[in-house]
Design a protein around this motif. Structure first.
Motif, PDB file in Angstrom:
ATOM      1  N   THR A 219       0.811  -1.214   0.000  1.00 46.72           N
ATOM      2  CA  THR A 219       0.000   0.000   0.000  1.00 46.72           C
ATOM      3  C   THR A 219       0.846   1.266   0.000  1.00 46.72           C
ATOM      4  OG1 THR A 219      -0.093  -0.061   2.418  1.00 46.72           O
ATOM      5  CG2 THR A 219      -1.880  -1.159   1.212  1.00 46.72           C
ATOM      6  N   GLY A 220       2.163   1.102   0.059  1.00 49.68           N
ATOM      7  CA  GLY A 220       3.023   2.279   0.120  1.00 49.68           C
ATOM      8  C   GLY A 220       3.378   2.677   1.533  1.00 49.68           C
ATOM      9  N   HIS A 221       2.794   1.991   2.511  1.00 45.33           N
ATOM     10  CA  HIS A 221       3.119   2.257   3.906  1.00 45.33           C
ATOM     11  C   HIS A 221       4.264   1.361   4.353  1.00 45.33           C
ATOM     12  CE1 HIS A 221      -1.206   3.502   3.771  1.00 45.33           C
ATOM     13  NE2 HIS A 221      -0.729   4.499   4.497  1.00 45.33           N
ATOM     14  N   ASP A 239       6.155  -9.068   2.853  1.00 42.71           N
ATOM     15  CA  ASP A 239       4.701  -9.109   2.748  1.00 42.71           C
ATOM     16  C   ASP A 239       4.248 -10.304   1.910  1.00 42.71           C
ATOM     17  OD1 ASP A 239       4.308  -6.559   0.163  1.00 42.71           O
ATOM     18  OD2 ASP A 239       5.763  -8.168   0.427  1.00 42.71           O
ATOM     19  N   GLY A 240       5.053 -11.344   1.874  1.00 43.30           N
ATOM     20  CA  GLY A 240       4.697 -12.507   1.082  1.00 43.30           C
ATOM     21  C   GLY A 240       4.173 -13.654   1.909  1.00 43.30           C
ATOM     22  N   GLY A 241       3.678 -13.377   3.107  1.00 45.95           N
ATOM     23  CA  GLY A 241       3.089 -14.431   3.910  1.00 45.95           C
ATOM     24  C   GLY A 241       4.017 -15.012   4.948  1.00 45.95           C
ATOM     25  N   SER A 242       5.237 -14.524   5.053  1.00 45.68           N
ATOM     26  CA  SER A 242       6.162 -15.051   6.057  1.00 45.68           C
ATOM     27  C   SER A 242       6.097 -14.186   7.301  1.00 45.68           C
ATOM     28  CB  SER A 242       7.591 -15.070   5.515  1.00 45.68           C
ATOM     29  OG  SER A 242       8.049 -13.761   5.295  1.00 45.68           O
ATOM     30  N   GLY A 243       5.841 -14.835   8.422  1.00 45.38           N
ATOM     31  CA  GLY A 243       5.814 -14.084   9.659  1.00 45.38           C
ATOM     32  C   GLY A 243       4.548 -13.255   9.810  1.00 45.38           C
ATOM     33  N   THR A 244       4.553 -12.437  10.847  1.00 45.35           N
ATOM     34  CA  THR A 244       3.401 -11.612  11.196  1.00 45.35           C
ATOM     35  C   THR A 244       3.807 -10.153  11.210  1.00 45.35           C
ATOM     36  OG1 THR A 244       2.461 -13.384  12.565  1.00 45.35           O
ATOM     37  CG2 THR A 244       1.672 -11.140  12.982  1.00 45.35           C
ATOM     38  N   LEU A 245       3.037  -9.317  10.547  1.00 48.45           N
ATOM     39  CA  LEU A 245       3.296  -7.886  10.558  1.00 48.45           C
ATOM     40  C   LEU A 245       2.703  -7.267  11.817  1.00 48.45           C
ATOM     41  CD1 LEU A 245       2.565  -7.029   6.827  1.00 48.45           C
ATOM     42  CD2 LEU A 245       4.793  -7.258   7.932  1.00 48.45           C
ATOM     43  N   VAL A 246       3.471  -6.354  12.415  1.00 50.71           N
ATOM     44  CA  VAL A 246       3.070  -5.714  13.673  1.00 50.71           C
ATOM     45  C   VAL A 246       3.196  -4.204  13.516  1.00 50.71           C
ATOM     46  CG1 VAL A 246       3.628  -5.416  16.119  1.00 50.71           C
ATOM     47  CG2 VAL A 246       3.807  -7.692  15.061  1.00 50.71           C
ATOM     48  N   GLU A 247       2.161  -3.504  13.897  1.00 54.54           N
ATOM     49  CA  GLU A 247       2.188  -2.046  13.937  1.00 54.54           C
ATOM     50  C   GLU A 247       1.968  -1.605  15.385  1.00 54.54           C
ATOM     51  OE1 GLU A 247       2.410   1.971  12.514  1.00 54.54           O
ATOM     52  OE2 GLU A 247       3.072   0.031  11.751  1.00 54.54           O
ATOM     53  N   VAL A 248       2.766  -0.638  15.833  1.00 60.95           N
ATOM     54  CA  VAL A 248       2.748  -0.214  17.227  1.00 60.95           C
ATOM     55  C   VAL A 248       2.145   1.178  17.340  1.00 60.95           C
ATOM     56  CG1 VAL A 248       4.137   0.150  19.303  1.00 60.95           C
ATOM     57  CG2 VAL A 248       4.873  -1.535  17.584  1.00 60.95           C
ATOM     58  N   THR A 249       1.329   1.367  18.353  1.00 63.39           N
ATOM     59  CA  THR A 249       0.837   2.704  18.665  1.00 63.39           C
ATOM     60  C   THR A 249       0.929   2.893  20.164  1.00 63.39           C
ATOM     61  OG1 THR A 249      -0.951   4.301  18.310  1.00 63.39           O
ATOM     62  CG2 THR A 249      -1.602   2.068  18.944  1.00 63.39           C
ATOM     63  N   ARG A 250       1.201   4.118  20.577  1.00 66.55           N
ATOM     64  CA  ARG A 250       1.339   4.401  22.016  1.00 66.55           C
ATOM     65  C   ARG A 250       0.464   5.590  22.377  1.00 66.55           C
ATOM     66  NH1 ARG A 250       6.940   4.433  25.518  1.00 66.55           N
ATOM     67  NH2 ARG A 250       6.052   4.994  27.539  1.00 66.55           N
ATOM     68  N   ASN A 281      -4.225  -3.481   5.503  1.00 67.93           N
ATOM     69  CA  ASN A 281      -3.358  -4.533   6.040  1.00 67.93           C
ATOM     70  C   ASN A 281      -4.036  -5.135   7.269  1.00 67.93           C
ATOM     71  OD1 ASN A 281      -0.668  -4.260   4.437  1.00 67.93           O
ATOM     72  ND2 ASN A 281      -1.209  -2.159   4.999  1.00 67.93           N
ATOM     73  N   GLY A 282      -5.219  -5.649   7.022  1.00 71.98           N
ATOM     74  CA  GLY A 282      -6.058  -6.117   8.119  1.00 71.98           C
ATOM     75  C   GLY A 282      -5.515  -7.293   8.884  1.00 71.98           C
ATOM     76  N   ASP A 283      -4.571  -8.041   8.306  1.00 79.24           N
ATOM     77  CA  ASP A 283      -4.015  -9.196   9.009  1.00 79.24           C
ATOM     78  C   ASP A 283      -2.917  -8.807   9.989  1.00 79.24           C
ATOM     79  OD1 ASP A 283      -5.698 -10.886   7.639  1.00 79.24           O
ATOM     80  OD2 ASP A 283      -4.241 -11.320   6.060  1.00 79.24           O
ATOM     81  N   ALA A 284      -2.448  -7.578   9.915  1.00 84.26           N
ATOM     82  CA  ALA A 284      -1.392  -7.148  10.831  1.00 84.26           C
ATOM     83  C   ALA A 284      -1.938  -7.067  12.250  1.00 84.26           C
ATOM     84  CB  ALA A 284      -0.840  -5.794  10.401  1.00 84.26           C
ATOM     85  N   PRO A 306     -11.864  -1.717  26.166  1.00 79.97           N
ATOM     86  CA  PRO A 306     -12.652  -1.053  25.111  1.00 79.97           C
ATOM     87  C   PRO A 306     -12.533  -1.766  23.773  1.00 79.97           C
ATOM     88  CG  PRO A 306     -10.680   0.207  25.642  1.00 79.97           C
ATOM     89  CD  PRO A 306     -10.800  -0.846  26.690  1.00 79.97           C
ATOM     90  N   ASP A 307     -13.621  -1.754  23.038  1.00 83.71           N
ATOM     91  CA  ASP A 307     -13.623  -2.336  21.696  1.00 83.71           C
ATOM     92  C   ASP A 307     -12.753  -1.473  20.790  1.00 83.71           C
ATOM     93  OD1 ASP A 307     -14.438  -4.114  19.685  1.00 83.71           O
ATOM     94  OD2 ASP A 307     -15.923  -2.669  18.974  1.00 83.71           O
ATOM     95  N   LEU A 308     -11.841  -2.100  20.067  1.00 82.02           N
ATOM     96  CA  LEU A 308     -10.910  -1.358  19.220  1.00 82.02           C
ATOM     97  C   LEU A 308     -11.326  -1.439  17.764  1.00 82.02           C
ATOM     98  CD1 LEU A 308      -7.482  -2.416  20.784  1.00 82.02           C
ATOM     99  CD2 LEU A 308      -8.884  -0.423  21.313  1.00 82.02           C
ATOM    100  N   PRO A 309     -11.050  -0.396  16.987  1.00 78.63           N
ATOM    101  CA  PRO A 309     -11.433  -0.389  15.563  1.00 78.63           C
ATOM    102  C   PRO A 309     -10.562  -1.286  14.698  1.00 78.63           C
ATOM    103  CG  PRO A 309     -10.341   1.657  16.148  1.00 78.63           C
ATOM    104  CD  PRO A 309     -10.524   0.910  17.416  1.00 78.63           C
ATOM    105  N   HIS A 310      -9.557  -1.916  15.272  1.00 74.49           N
ATOM    106  CA  HIS A 310      -8.753  -2.887  14.514  1.00 74.49           C
ATOM    107  C   HIS A 310      -8.516  -4.118  15.376  1.00 74.49           C
ATOM    108  CE1 HIS A 310      -5.780  -4.458  11.657  1.00 74.49           C
ATOM    109  NE2 HIS A 310      -5.151  -4.898  12.741  1.00 74.49           N
ATOM    110  N   ARG A 311      -8.731  -5.254  14.779  1.00 75.55           N
ATOM    111  CA  ARG A 311      -8.384  -6.541  15.390  1.00 75.55           C
ATOM    112  C   ARG A 311      -7.654  -7.365  14.351  1.00 75.55           C
ATOM    113  NH1 ARG A 311     -13.155  -9.010  19.212  1.00 75.55           N
ATOM    114  NH2 ARG A 311     -13.574  -7.150  20.483  1.00 75.55           N
TER     115      ARG A 311
END
Length: 342
Positions: A219-221, A239-250, A281-284, A306-311
């Motif tokens: 997506t360019g991100h 992004d070819g299916g190996s491992g798990t993508l993780v995005e961090v927010t604080r 990137n909904g699988d992240a 709290p319910d989060l907008p991303h799971r």
């Protein structure tokens, strides 16, 4: 805002007289400078110069038969304006090692409280000695407990030094250290967010994952990490299916943002990621680092969940003692028990 310290390489021929004319003389004329004896010498056949500028800046120059290397947190002489910049791994080891020893000695003279934290001092050296960020980045660790509320600065420094001493992020030093920023203006939000990525890295590494920062996706991100189980092949694509993508927010606590409750602060921050990097990137897995919250604020978040907008997401709070408390929403493709078992 200046960038973290990087080298400039000149492919022209240098001599002692030219270094005097084209480097020292302009520095001295514009800012006032002194030629001082370097504390250390590089191995190999290098000519070296150290310039201490009257305003507290420092510059180093080394040259051999075919080219020269400049490193400084001061103005660059015009003779080097059109030279290419290189990271610490992009220059000869002898030069990088010499410059590192010079700058570390200077750093510890100026701020001896960093001396017990040798790996942290080395890791953040490109920002601790940067032109614009040297005061603000050091103050963040010394005066603000590295972003932890109700914590002792020495405990926080030891926490990060112990993790960095494992060497698991050494390869990515320039990328990760640069996230702290090099601004003259103290930006607590940016710096705590940067350390949130180190918190996430520690949780993943402690749980047995191999991590790679800054993963470009279609997506360019770029997402913060790819996590793979230890021993997985390093040749697979990000992004070819190996491992798990993780995005961090604080998220910042209510006292430092418009949201008036801890729950709202968490939802707002997660929502920003859900409509940004994670929209396609909904699988992240979203890591929500609540380490900036006081104990009572965290208790509120954990109690309400709290319910989060991303799971899927992992929500947690880290303390300088190494303790971690948290929970998961959705079904993260990670060993959550191992990540939160502290």
């Amino acid at each position: 805002m200046a960038s973290p310290l990087r080298f400039r390489r000149s492919d022209q021929r240098w001599t002692a007289s030219r270094a005097e004319r084209d480097i020292f003389d302009p520095l001295d004329a514009n800012l006032g400078a002194q030629r001082t004896t370097p504390r250390f010498e590089p191995t190999g056949n290098w000519n070296i110069r150290r310039y201490d500028v009257d305003n507290g800046d420092l510059a180093l120059f080394a040259w051999g038969d075919d080219h020269g290397y400049w490193l400084g947190n001061t103005e660059t002489p015009e003779s080097l304006w059109r030279t290419e910049k290189y990271g610490w791994r992009g220059v000869p080891h002898q030069i990088a090692r010499w410059a590192q020893r010079e700058l570390l000695a200077e750093l510890l003279d100026e701020d001896p409280w960093l001396e017990p934290y040798d790996h942290l001092s080395w890791y953040f050296l490109p920002v601790f000695m940067s032109k614009d960020g040297r005061e603000t980045t050091r103050a963040f660790f010394h005066d603000h407990a590295s972003g932890f509320p109700d914590a002792d600065s020495d405990d926080a420094l030891a926490f990060y030094n112990d993790f960095l001493s494992t060497g698991r992020l050494d390869e990515y030093r320039e990328t990760m250290a640069g996230k702290l920023g090099t601004s003259e203006v103290f930006d607590r939000v940016r710096m705590t967010a940067a350390m949130g990525e180190f918190n996430a890295a520690k949780l993943l590494v402690d749980a047995g994952y191999e991590i790679t920062p800054e993963i470009e996706v279609g997506t360019g991100h770029s997402l913060d990490f790819r996590a793979r189980e230890g021993g997985a092949s390093d040749t697979m694509e990000a992004d070819g299916g190996s491992g798990t993508l993780v995005e961090v927010t604080r998220p910042q606590p209510p006292t430092r943002r418009n949201a008036n409750t801890p729950r709202a602060a968490v939802r707002e921050t997660a929502g920003t990621k859900a409509t940004g990097q994670l929209q396609h990137n909904g699988d992240a897995v979203l890591f929500v680092d609540c380490s900036s919250f006081r104990e009572d604020e965290w208790a509120s978040i954990k109690g309400e969940r709290p319910d989060l907008p991303h799971r899927p997401a992992v929500v947690y709070r880290v303390r300088p003692s190494g303790s971690v408390d948290g929970y998961a929403t959705g079904t993260p493709p990670l060993d959550v028990d191992a990540i939160l078992d502290k």
